[in-house]
Design a protein around this motif. Structure first.
Motif, mmCIF file in Angstrom:
data_model
loop_
_atom_site.group_PDB
_atom_site.id
_atom_site.type_symbol
_atom_site.label_atom_id
_atom_site.label_comp_id
_atom_site.label_asym_id
_atom_site.label_seq_id
_atom_site.Cartn_x
_atom_site.Cartn_y
_atom_site.Cartn_z
ATOM 1 N N SER A 160 87.570 37.930 56.955
ATOM 2 C CA SER A 160 86.536 38.605 57.725
ATOM 3 C C SER A 160 85.697 39.420 56.751
ATOM 4 N N ALA A 161 84.637 40.046 57.246
ATOM 5 C CA ALA A 161 83.752 40.771 56.344
ATOM 6 C C ALA A 161 83.132 41.968 57.050
ATOM 7 N N GLY A 162 82.877 43.006 56.278
ATOM 8 C CA GLY A 162 82.138 44.168 56.745
ATOM 9 C C GLY A 162 80.840 44.285 55.977
ATOM 10 N N LEU A 163 79.754 44.555 56.665
ATOM 11 C CA LEU A 163 78.427 44.641 56.049
ATOM 12 C C LEU A 163 77.866 46.044 56.252
ATOM 13 N N ILE A 193 78.993 44.532 50.714
ATOM 14 C CA ILE A 193 79.695 43.489 51.457
ATOM 15 C C ILE A 193 81.171 43.562 51.075
ATOM 16 N N THR A 194 82.029 43.770 52.056
ATOM 17 C CA THR A 194 83.465 43.766 51.789
ATOM 18 C C THR A 194 84.091 42.567 52.482
ATOM 19 N N PRO A 205 91.072 43.089 50.181
ATOM 20 C CA PRO A 205 89.652 43.437 50.225
ATOM 21 C C PRO A 205 88.942 43.074 48.925
ATOM 22 N N VAL A 206 87.782 42.453 49.036
ATOM 23 C CA VAL A 206 86.963 42.098 47.880
ATOM 24 C C VAL A 206 85.597 42.756 48.086
ATOM 25 N N PRO A 207 85.378 43.941 47.498
ATOM 26 C CA PRO A 207 84.089 44.610 47.665
ATOM 27 C C PRO A 207 83.029 44.030 46.733
ATOM 28 N N ASN A 233 84.040 42.092 39.342
ATOM 29 C CA ASN A 233 85.400 42.025 38.801
ATOM 30 C C ASN A 233 86.343 42.786 39.722
ATOM 31 N N ILE A 234 87.309 42.053 40.278
ATOM 32 C CA ILE A 234 88.313 42.629 41.162
ATOM 33 C C ILE A 234 89.688 42.288 40.599
#
Length: 256
Positions: A160-163, A193-194, A205-207, A233-234
């Motif tokens: 899923s994603a948060g904007l 975008i997360t 989570p990938v911010p 870079n995560i």
């Protein structure tokens, strides 16, 4: 924040100052026009792409100029929008939608990029690119309940994603269009975008934060857009190279 001085004067009983400010505040200010809507108006842009790799090396590539031609208005995703067809080499390749409601200018923005070597398409969302009457604003706040990344042999990933997109003015700047100097308002759109990617039972989570800069001119619209390339870079995830782009208005004709 702009109203603090007026409120303070009223509290102190400064009747003359309050009367003057009240008169000014009730005088409507006609907003500028940033979305030409007459069919047949066209805009020709010069374009460049900034291609990057996981190590951050970037190549600048000249891309064919495009011609954006206004076709008329229609309701799209709940908004009255101006429809334009984008041509490259004389062939239609895409359709864009822009809208202006009062002082707010928005565009239906495709949210597409690569993650883990696979394309991610979060659909299209209305994004408020410019507010003539504000120094900063919410450009978009939304969620994507679910999406799937098809990574080929590596398998598929769901998430899923948060904007959370914001906009702010950076100041005025002159841009030259076809030999003519044009006054513009420079604005910055920050796209936070997360992505919440499912790895087994756990959501990781990938911010991702991207920054776009636009230059808006009254009676024309945006005359320049730039988004630099970036590598995200995560920890625990391969580097995510995201290409950049630049588009500059070369010439135009707005039908009255």
């Amino acid at each position: 924040m702009k109203r603090i001085a007026i409120i303070t004067a009223a509290a102190l009983g400064l009747g003359l100052g309050l009367s003057s400010c009240a008169t000014e505040s009730t005088t409507p200010v006609e907003p500028g026009k940033y979305v030409p809507a007459t069919a047949g108006s066209y805009f020709i842009h010069g374009n460049r792409a900034f291609d990057t790799d996981a190590g951050g090396a970037t190549d600048t590539v000249d891309v064919l100029s495009d011609s954006t031609v206004v076709t008329g208005t229609k309701t799209v995703e709940g908004r009255s929008a101006v429809e334009s067809i984008i041509y490259v080499g004389g062939f239609p390749i895409d359709t864009s939608y822009d809208a202006q409601q009062g002082s707010v200018v928005s565009t239906l923005l495709p949210l597409e990029f690569d993650v883990l070597g696979a394309p991610v398409d979060l659909g299209k969302k209305w994004v408020n690119l410019y507010d003539e009457n504000s120094s900063s604003w919410t450009a978009l706040r939304d969620t994507i309940p679910t999406f799937t990344i098809d990574a080929g042999p590596s398998g598929s990933y769901t998430g899923s994603a948060g904007l959370d997109f914001t906009g702010k003015k950076l100041g005025t700047e002159t841009v030259t269009i076809n030999g003519v100097s044009v006054a513009t308002q420079k604005v910055e759109i920050t796209l936070n975008i997360t992505l919440y990617l499912m790895f087994g039972p756990q959501a990781v989570p990938v911010p991702i934060q991207l920054v776009r800069t636009y230059w808006f001119a009254n009676n024309i619209g945006w005359v320049k857009m730039m988004q630099p390339a970036k590598v995200v870079n995560i920890m625990g995830i391969p580097p995510l190279p995201i290409d950049g782009a630049e588009s500059t208005l070369l010439r135009y004709n707005i039908v009255k």
